[in-house]
Design an enzyme around this catalytic site. Sequence first.
Site, mmCIF file in Angstrom:
data_model
loop_
_atom_site.group_PDB
_atom_site.id
_atom_site.type_symbol
_atom_site.label_atom_id
_atom_site.label_comp_id
_atom_site.label_asym_id
_atom_site.label_seq_id
_atom_site.Cartn_x
_atom_site.Cartn_y
_atom_site.Cartn_z
ATOM 1 N N CYS A 33 8.601 29.618 43.842
ATOM 2 C CA CYS A 33 9.024 29.764 42.436
ATOM 3 C C CYS A 33 10.232 30.678 42.296
ATOM 4 C CB CYS A 33 7.878 30.290 41.574
ATOM 5 S SG CYS A 33 7.367 31.957 42.016
ATOM 6 N N CYS A 103 0.298 33.681 42.327
ATOM 7 C CA CYS A 103 1.124 34.766 41.768
ATOM 8 C C CYS A 103 0.504 36.127 42.097
ATOM 9 C CB CYS A 103 1.250 34.615 40.260
ATOM 10 S SG CYS A 103 1.647 32.940 39.736
HETATM 11 FE FE1 FES Z 1 6.116 32.665 40.485
HETATM 12 FE FE2 FES Z 1 3.914 33.182 39.158
HETATM 13 S S1 FES Z 1 5.075 31.360 39.105
HETATM 14 S S2 FES Z 1 4.863 34.383 40.669
#
Ligand code: FES
Length: 122
Positions: A33, A103
């Site tokens: 991400c 996360c």
């Molecule tokens: Fe990247 Fe939560 S989506 S840390």
Amino acid sequence: MYNDKVMAQFANPKNVGYIENASGYGKVGNASCGDIMEISLDIDANGIIRDAKFRTFGCAAAIATSSMATEMVKGKSVEDALKLKNADVVEALEGLPPQKIHCSVLAEEAIKEAINDYLSKK
Ligand code: FES
């Protein structure tokens, strides 16, 4: 999507910031991400974490877990803080959506990296 406890930590995070001349510093990222989390620790001569601060450039779950994880390690010895698992942080937050569990791994990794930085400087 998030429960009230997570939203409260996200809306009013504890320990945001950076400790100058930190005893230990860790910075980790999630390649999928692109989110980044950094943790700085103030550790006393007995190896007790006096203060912990975080800066997270990431999603609500990452911010909530950073806030909770820094709260959880304050006052702990570095040995005990090294045992903190992302599952412990998720439990303290009373759960995260399944797609957001990864996360919480950032918080565990950032704390471990900050402690290892401290141990490597000793
Ligand atoms: Fe990247 Fe939560 S989506 S840390």
